[in-house]
Enzyme design. Structure first.
Site, short mmCIF file in Angstrom:
data_model
loop_
_atom_site.label_atom_id
_atom_site.label_comp_id
_atom_site.label_asym_id
_atom_site.label_seq_id
_atom_site.Cartn_x
_atom_site.Cartn_y
_atom_site.Cartn_z
N GLY A 126 -18.12 15.08 -35.91
CA GLY A 126 -18.50 16.19 -35.02
C GLY A 126 -17.58 16.28 -33.82
CD GLU A 243 -8.97 13.21 -39.09
OE1 GLU A 243 -9.02 13.09 -37.86
OE2 GLU A 243 -9.61 14.08 -39.72
C1 FAD Z 1 -11.05 21.70 -44.64
C2 FAD Z 1 -11.39 21.50 -43.19
C3 FAD Z 1 -12.22 20.45 -42.84
C4 FAD Z 1 -12.58 20.26 -41.49
N1 FAD Z 1 -13.46 19.24 -41.20
C5 FAD Z 1 -13.82 19.05 -39.90
C6 FAD Z 1 -14.77 18.01 -39.59
O1 FAD Z 1 -15.26 17.31 -40.47
N2 FAD Z 1 -15.13 17.86 -38.29
C7 FAD Z 1 -14.60 18.62 -37.30
O2 FAD Z 1 -14.95 18.39 -36.14
N3 FAD Z 1 -13.72 19.61 -37.56
C8 FAD Z 1 -13.33 19.85 -38.85
N4 FAD Z 1 -12.45 20.86 -39.15
C9 FAD Z 1 -12.00 21.76 -38.09
C10 FAD Z 1 -10.56 21.55 -37.68
O3 FAD Z 1 -10.41 20.36 -36.98
C11 FAD Z 1 -10.14 22.79 -36.86
O4 FAD Z 1 -10.18 23.90 -37.71
C12 FAD Z 1 -8.76 22.62 -36.28
O5 FAD Z 1 -8.72 21.61 -35.31
C13 FAD Z 1 -8.26 23.94 -35.63
O6 FAD Z 1 -9.19 24.43 -34.73
P1 FAD Z 1 -9.69 25.95 -34.81
O7 FAD Z 1 -10.12 26.21 -36.22
O8 FAD Z 1 -10.65 26.17 -33.72
O9 FAD Z 1 -8.37 26.84 -34.59
P2 FAD Z 1 -7.71 27.21 -33.20
O10 FAD Z 1 -7.68 26.01 -32.33
O11 FAD Z 1 -8.37 28.42 -32.66
O12 FAD Z 1 -6.22 27.54 -33.63
C14 FAD Z 1 -5.87 28.79 -34.24
C15 FAD Z 1 -4.36 28.80 -34.47
O13 FAD Z 1 -3.66 28.72 -33.20
C16 FAD Z 1 -2.76 27.63 -33.21
N5 FAD Z 1 -2.73 27.00 -31.87
C17 FAD Z 1 -3.79 26.72 -31.07
N6 FAD Z 1 -3.38 26.12 -29.94
C18 FAD Z 1 -2.03 25.99 -30.03
C19 FAD Z 1 -1.03 25.43 -29.17
N7 FAD Z 1 -1.34 24.87 -27.99
N8 FAD Z 1 0.27 25.48 -29.59
C20 FAD Z 1 0.59 26.03 -30.80
N9 FAD Z 1 -0.32 26.58 -31.65
C21 FAD Z 1 -1.62 26.56 -31.26
C22 FAD Z 1 -3.33 26.65 -34.21
O14 FAD Z 1 -2.32 25.80 -34.73
C23 FAD Z 1 -3.88 27.60 -35.29
O15 FAD Z 1 -2.84 28.01 -36.13
C24 FAD Z 1 -12.07 21.10 -40.48
C25 FAD Z 1 -11.22 22.16 -40.83
C26 FAD Z 1 -10.90 22.37 -42.16
C27 FAD Z 1 -10.00 23.52 -42.51
#
Ligand code: FAD
Length: 389
Positions: A126, A243
């Site tokens: 989480g 990880e």
């Molecule tokens: C299959 C899968 C399993 C997952 N499992 C878990 C889990 O078990 N627990 C959990 O907590 N989370 C989990 N996640 C969530 C995952 O950690 C997030 O999706 C990820 O960290 C990206 O966050 P976001 O989706 O909010 O995208 P955002 O942070 O909104 O990013 C959107 C886009 O903007 C880009 N971006 C954002 N900030 C920057 C920056 N400073 N510089 C350059 N580019 C940037 C990102 O690279 C991305 O392309 C999972 C995701 C997937 C796809």
């Protein structure tokens, strides 16, 4: 440096191979993103545990067999060679387990590790929140101290297998006045606490792969704090190191995909089907990259065994395996041509196998465990020493 396996490692490989050949289920289990598949994978984990192979590098008293990380790599090679099921407790055994070994109190280790090894308790992670994904330091869910408890309010999201898991580990803001990386703490929560609402999130295929979790005055014993209060960021970075840098995706997974890709290429050419110019070299490149990733991981493990730690280079690793996985699946779809879109059960499917499913999951590799853009930022700042702006 002697790159040969010792007689003990060879004997261990043989023992693992024989056991896996005798015990791996012959038919694939249902996806662990369904309730039925989740339980079937737990049953498999019980078999693994009974055979002494659940978590080979852990101490015996915690459900392991006291092997070292080199033997774990050997075991992973045999595990993928045998086509054994995916590990339903991967967030527990590969991420939280090693973090508990490092930061847990003796009581926490005794309480949590054996049930994690046997998969009696399955864990979800989480960390992400609706406004804190890439920017994890923006976490808003609070855990305010009230005597010997924390009172949790807020929301987590994208918790893989959160719809079925029994426990959650997460980062919470224990100092409401704090900013960014400060004032966060790492807490361990059973999923059935009063005030906790778990809402499954379905993927495009309808399976509940994730959950969002709501906390409404949820009371957590302070004994479930992992590491020092307010220093959860450092604990979480240790988890992220395991990880991205070692355990979540061992090289055997990609070597196994590379071997399947090679077989697919040979079968395609053998049938006389047309292949694009340069395909042979692209397939060979993937195979070599999987081997290179394997050698690099052996190097990481050697470093850990001699007392080193996984640092920012875990980000290099994560980019390498996730991009390699996408490339291998793209090549497979290219080789399969229009057949790639068929379900394995379709009459004309032939050797289409699970490549399409694998491709769809590979696309999430550059997102989970921290997006690759963020990993590139980490490399730029912490390895190359480039300015932040
Ligand atoms: C299959 C899968 C399993 C997952 N499992 C878990 C889990 O078990 N627990 C959990 O907590 N989370 C989990 N996640 C969530 C995952 O950690 C997030 O999706 C990820 O960290 C990206 O966050 P976001 O989706 O909010 O995208 P955002 O942070 O909104 O990013 C959107 C886009 O903007 C880009 N971006 C954002 N900030 C920057 C920056 N400073 N510089 C350059 N580019 C940037 C990102 O690279 C991305 O392309 C999972 C995701 C997937 C796809």
């Amino acid at each position: 440096m002697d790159l040969a396996y010792t007689p003990e490692q060879q004997a261990f490989r043989k023992e693992a191979r024989v056991w896996l050949e005798a015990n791996v289920p012959t038919a694939p289990l249902a996806s662990f993103d369904t309730k039925e598949g989740f339980e079937a994978h737990r049953a498999w984990e019980r078999t693994l545990h009974a055979g002494g192979f659940a978590m080979v590098p852990w101490p015996v008293e915690y459900g392991g067999r006291g092997a070292d990380l080199l033997q774990w790599l050997v075991f992973e090679e045999e595990y993928y060679r045998a086509g054994a099921p995916a590990r339903v407790n991967q967030n527990g055994i590969f991420l939280l387990g090693p973090t508990l070994m490092e930061y847990g109190t003796p009581e926490q280790k005794t309480r949590f590790l054996p049930k994690m090894a046997s998969s009696e308790e399955i864990w979800c992670q989480g960390w992400s929140e609706p406004n804190a994904g890439s920017d994890m330091a923006a976490i808003q869910t609070t855990a305010v101290r009230d005597g010997d408890q924390f009172v949790v309010n807020g929301q987590k999201t994208w918790a893989s297998r959160g719809a079925y898991a029994h426990w959650l580990f997460g980062l919470f803001r224990t100092d409401p006045q704090s900013q960014r990386h400060h004032g966060l703490s790492f807490l361990l929560l059973p999923m059935d606490l009063p005030g906790m609402t778990v809402r499954p999130i379905r993927k495009i295929d309808g399976k509940a792969a994730f959950a969002e979790i709501f906390f409404d005055d949820v009371r957590v014993p302070a004994a479930n704090l992992l590491g020092p209060e307010g220093e959860g960021w450092n604990v979480a970075m240790a988890t992220a190191g395991f990880e991205r840098g070692l355990m979540l995706r061992s090289p055997a997974r990609f070597q196994s995909t590379a071997s399947r890709l090679l077989r697919l290429y040979r079968a395609t050419v053998g049938r006389g089907d047309p292949v694009a110019p340069g395909m042979r070299e692209r397939v060979a490149r993937c195979w070599m990259d999987a081997e290179a990733y394997c050698l690099n991981t052996y190097q990481t493990v050697s470093k850990l065994l001699s007392g080193g730690r996984i640092g920012a280079e875990a980000s290099l690793n994560k980019i390498f395996w996730s991009e390699l996985d996408v490339r291998m699946h793209e090549l497979a779809l290219e080789l399969l041509g229009p057949r790639a879109e068929l379900l394995p059960s379709a009459p004309a499917a032939g050797d289409v196998g699970s490549w399409l499913d694998g491709f769809l999951f590979a696309l999430s590799g550059p997102i989970y465990a921290g997006t690759n853009q963020i990993q590139r930022n980490i490399i730029a700042e912490r390895i190359l020493g480039l300015p932040r702006k």
